[in-house]
Design an enzyme around this catalytic site. Structure first.
Site, short mmCIF file in Angstrom:
data_model
loop_
_atom_site.label_atom_id
_atom_site.label_comp_id
_atom_site.label_asym_id
_atom_site.label_seq_id
_atom_site.Cartn_x
_atom_site.Cartn_y
_atom_site.Cartn_z
N GLU A 1 0.84 -1.19 0.00
CA GLU A 1 0.00 0.00 0.00
C GLU A 1 0.88 1.25 0.00
OE1 GLU A 1 -2.88 0.30 3.21
OE2 GLU A 1 -3.18 2.43 2.80
N LYS B 1 -8.38 -16.35 15.14
CA LYS B 1 -8.61 -15.94 13.75
C LYS B 1 -10.04 -15.47 13.49
CE LYS B 1 -4.71 -18.73 12.62
NZ LYS B 1 -4.09 -19.88 11.99
N ASP C 1 1.56 -15.17 11.95
CA ASP C 1 0.44 -15.81 11.27
C ASP C 1 -0.49 -14.71 10.72
OD1 ASP C 1 -1.92 -17.17 10.54
OD2 ASP C 1 -1.53 -18.73 12.03
N HIS D 1 -11.66 24.39 1.27
CA HIS D 1 -10.87 24.30 0.04
C HIS D 1 -9.50 23.71 0.30
CE1 HIS D 1 -13.36 26.48 -2.98
NE2 HIS D 1 -14.01 26.72 -1.86
#
Lengths: 416, 416, 416, 416
Positions: free
Chosen positions: C102, C233, C308, C403
């Site tokens: 990313e 998980k 993990d 703005h």
């Protein structure tokens, strides 16, 4: 008094005195209630004659149970039973009072009660017991937060003793600390005898906090005596996981012939409704409460017996679990945070106390606490009956052909 | 009747007849209630004279609001006000009836009401309005599930018309489908006029389901008319996100001098309590309800006015939000699933109807639905008062030195 | 081998052998990987030359870390630092490796790192430590469930000893039982040294379950060695409340001038973003994770260091808390279930091990467990930097005129 | 360069330049990466030769995918297949690449893949598709909040057009407003072609916000371009209810003989594990994710194919549902917020792009968006395989005698 009354009413009208001051001005709570009623009746052009028709004596209730009283609301009470309960505290056949205005609810629970009693009754077990209050303390930093928790652990005996000064029948038994950055919640757990115990836990926690603030060497402040980790009157998973009030389970093995002949369905059909509606449906809805209409039964018993109506919220957090077995349907309800008492609060009121007496649990138990536990077991067993019946009613429709299912025009049992 | 009564009591005792059959056997619901009371009194050795002291006529209520009646429970009602509300439906100064047995609750709300009214009142807005019911339909596979939803969309006009046959004042306005594997929930949303509308939504959904089952070409079955995505009487995020009943907001800008002089604290201190207790505390507790004690106020109004007490559960899901501003404290409460009505259910009962009349919302509104919306706004404004006061009471302690904070011995305001 | 290979490829194509059997057939894992690649390349008409370009030796990794290998994926690694950490285990200035694809994420964290280090660094504390596994045991009834839990308590020493046979560096330290009807979860908590410990906890729990099943006198069965109360998980409040892996807090008091000059905003503005977005926004969304983008930082460190990746899910559950103070901005992140290790699993791989060495935490610590705790503190401090920067970037926009706010065309910092 | 390098390293050591400035100073991203590595190696006394061994070209990736690069991490990739998928976009037999370091995971998924393909394959359906971004706007009061939402509705076409300027392949398709007091979240939903679309949605939302701020007549401010109602990289029920990315379902009817002979258990046993562990276990744990180990499969595919690893968090929110039928086991997985793309982000990287090509989904689809949808279907089918196998492995233990169950020493399949 009529002259005085006119004067008072005029001042109320002009806003010169407030509705809250009438007891002091008039000197009698029942007359103050009358004055308030007359004021409202005149001002609003209404009649409050039904609310006025009460057996309540506000000289007794004022400040303890109500302020600014004008009378009472009346809620119809029905009764179901006999419900056989095989608990540790509740053993035998019980009648259970239910206050509700929802048509069909009592009838629906009654059908479940019969099915359970015909199958040998409901077994109940208390898994845990204790009322909680979690003050929120602010420290400067996480290292201070860690030190504070360590200090509380070290001084636990002192703090428990301090809490003990606030209560005769209860005791501080445990605490669970929770740290978020520099914030610390001290979730304290109390035994509370036969009382629901929220007031006692608050007053004792206040003493504990005061003592901590006095003696702790670091800079801390009590942000709120209740920090929402308690968690009172909000549904919260902390209550479901760690328990609050009574953590109680009720179960029954409903005979196959009872399911088929009385409830007109099968254990397998009821089970499918339970896993798809109560489990997956609640999961899909984002609800922490996996059941059909436990709140209906909790609400009806709470209103009848003077429990705190706002605690219906977390007391109705429940898991309904089913297993079809060769003998019939295994069904259980698990209520991890059932907050009930048989003394204090609204249980003192005349109609509510009578409702408790129907179950043999009015007032304090012998030994202390046994009445509240017995009551909790009866509540759980009644909840079980309510769940069984609504699931069966839905399942009966489920099995029927489409036309039959919906031709009945009305679902049997309480809304959910 | 005395001879008959003895015979009936004997049969009840022997279990030859059940408590549920007395209305049919005796032919009069008030006498049946009497018979049940006598049976319980004798069998259990108790008195039910207070429960017997009621103005309720079970000939009217039997089956509509209660079954197996034995009398009524009486709950004290207090009143707060005047509460200024600047809503779209509620405009002016209102008195609000509160039924509770929790001492200090009415006094606490009253203090908040005064602070709000002194600051110009509470502004309220209805964000959304609609009662929901979500039947659960089982298909064979996900491809069938997708087809079913498409079919419902195509036949929506027909289904809406079908639903319309079940109700005079309501209408099916929208639906939200939810698919999990082969399961489909059809969360239908209804306008319900001045009624809370759960019964109407159930009956109309029953018609819709029947029609779907009749006309849909594939193999499907209705597992449960209520599939828990509704979600009724359970706290659920689906209600908080999509709304249920009235989605209403109340707010006030409480003047700084009012906060300081009346509530003895500051906007900044109240704000800190709100974000640490109501936001972070509820977050830590795993609660979907971010407030201090909204359920207290909801419960007290619901009991006074004949709302469904089990719906306190989701009606009290609420966000309390604060901002300290130079002028004072901005505070709002957002109630996304407030389920209230002014006709039907318990609102028909005499004391409950009178309680509604105090707020000028008894019965149907003109136009239809306006009374329920007005009522919802008043409820939200009262909730705001309750939240304001409890936060202020906690904050006042927070600002005080430790000794002072806790020396008061008692937290001001309702438990939370 | 070319002749054999052709034969193998032909059989693969015909489906006579499966992709999983190549290691056995060929006898070398690297050749098997090659065969699989060629098979896929030919069958699909693609090239896998990049995936083939790896330093990994599948003779070492096969079965321990991967099956059916075809090569490796390469993820770019950036580094931020120096990050000053004032922890109990991590003390000093650290460089932190981050694997991500990313754009802007590393730059964004880097800006936060500088602000924190300029302000004196991040303080960290480990609140709790322990890996959990919760087998689900089915009994016949709730009374059996209660008996089972009591039996486990009575035989705890035996069970702890049994668990100890499965591990050299770990130990079974505690358990939390949870009962729903006839179901019992035994949430066992293990110390795990420098390993994340899930494997060890599973194997040890397997032994404990086996021992229970052997010795418990009643009828029970182990439904699942992992009963989802662990909770592995999946995001779960049980982990947030009771902790899983490392429960760690990082905090900093970011100087006012640093906030203003470096981050171009104010402590007050950042605080408003935090309470409205991270607290109220997550509350509104129904999320148990109250932060801006903790998962970004957790993911980047986890990928770099061989943790993990599926545990990013619960390791990123976090509370971000801010307080504007006169000196600047107090900010903390609380991570109750950070599951990390410096030995075992993916930490053994060459690139991952090097990444750990950048922080000085590769391999086992001395004393045992200290490396994992040091690593947890560094992770938390880096998360703090990431949160600080994104909140500041949003707040800078917030303060700017409309703005200016949006003219920058791109929000500074990672997505959230 | 060696002389320059020494100088640069010296300045880095002295803190005169920061690690972030090397690209500008050196003028080449690959050399900058080398300089950083050498700096770290010398300073820390470590070797980074494995991280250095990469095919990545930082001249291409710098700023687009990474900053402060030092090299790459290598994660082993295994492959499973053929997996038969009967979807709308994915039709045929597929091989699926999985990047993981958890031993046994690929083997475990592979076993599930075989069982599904032997049973005729997995059916998949896309229920919804759209990426969301929810800016948070602050108004003065709830009445202003209501006005703002109305204004946005009125000016929707203009805002949609404004959003369209930010994207070639995507479009703003819908919005869901959410009001809490004076706060407004505008949850905007975009079609995003074959991209996951978070960047596009952010940039477009930025334009929309700017336009609102410019043109809206009242006083408002944008608190945060992302207000956590999106909800990105946090698990959130809003995503589960309203969908985010691809809302996809995969199902299979696994033949009874396959369950018995291949998976060594029965449909009934698997079903019991599913309802007690995945439904009731997650319910008890307070988890919004009702499955066994969906995150394992999501993580492995995401890493292999260059998806955003932080989005494993919400992409793994899933419901696993089972029904034992006479033909075998019906099993489905429902993934309401699977965020995947085949263009943009990490999918551009060489190894990741090759991994996508194994499934035939590298790059943009024809028509636009079809590759991402095809990919989503393959992901869901693979998740189904992973769930099937782990449930079966647990159930096989469940049915076996205690000794056999646990004697295997190791649970088959991935951890959960």
């Amino acid at each position: 008094m009529s002259k005085d009354l006119d004067e008072i009413l005029e001042k109320l009208e002009k806003g010169e005195i407030s509705l809250s001051r009438l007891e002091k001005i008039i000197g009698n709570a029942n007359l103050a209630a009358l004055a308030r009623r007359i004021f409202l009746e005149r001002k609003l052009g209404i009649s409050l004659s039904s609310i006025a028709s009460t057996i309540l004596d506000f000289e007794v209730l004022y400040g303890r149970n109500i302020e600014n009283p004008i009378g009472a609301v009346q809620i119809p009470v029905g009764v179901v039973g006999p419900l056989r309960v095989n608990g540790e505290y509740a053993r035998g056949d019980f009648y259970v009072p239910l206050a509700t205005t929802e048509g069909a609810l009592v009838a629906s629970i009654s059908r479940g009660v019969k099915a359970i009693t015909l199958s040998g009754g409901a077994t109940t077990r208390i898994i845990a017991d204790g009322m909680t209050r979690a003050p929120l303390i602010r420290t400067e930093s996480v290292s201070e937060a860690v030190k504070l928790v360590a200090w509380i652990r070290e001084h636990w005996d002192m703090l428990r003793e301090e809490a003990g000064k606030a209560t005769r029948h209860g005791a501080l038994v445990d605490f669970y600390p929770y740290i978020v950055g520099n914030l610390v919640w001290i979730r304290m757990k109390y035994s509370t005898g036969d009382a629901m115990g929220m007031n006692m836990a608050t007053i004792a926690s206040d003493r504990v906090c005061r003592r901590i603030l006095e003696e702790y060497p670091g800079r801390i402040e009590c942000v709120a005596l209740s920090g929402n980790m308690c968690s009172d009157k909000k549904p919260a998973i902390v209550n479901r996981l760690l328990g609050r009030g009574k953590y109680v389970v009720a179960e029954a093995l409903v005979k196959r012939e009872v399911v088929e002949e009385r409830l007109k369905t099968t254990p397998e059909a009821i089970h499918y409704v339970n896993i798809s509606k109560n489990l997956m449906g609640s999961a899909a809805a984002g609800s922490p409460s996996y059941n059909a209409h436990v709140a209906n039964i909790i609400a009806a018993i709470f209103l009848a017996t003077g429990q705190d109506a706002a605690q219906i919220v977390e007391s109705s957090l429940a898991f309904t679990w089913t297993e079809p077995r060769s003998e019939g349907l295994y069904i259980s309800v698990t209520l991890p945070s059932l907050e009930v008492g048989t003394v204090g609060g609204g249980t003192r009121l005349p109609t509510q106390r009578e409702a408790l007496s129907i179950m043999g649990v009015a007032g304090g138990g012998d030994p202390v606490g046994s009445n509240a536990l017995k009551f909790a077991e009866i509540v759980a067993a009644t909840v079980l009956a309510g769940e069984l019946n609504l699931l069966a009613a839905l399942a009966a429709g489920h099995l029927a052909s489409a036309h039959e299912l919906l031709g009945r025009g009305k679902i049997r049992g309480g809304q959910s």
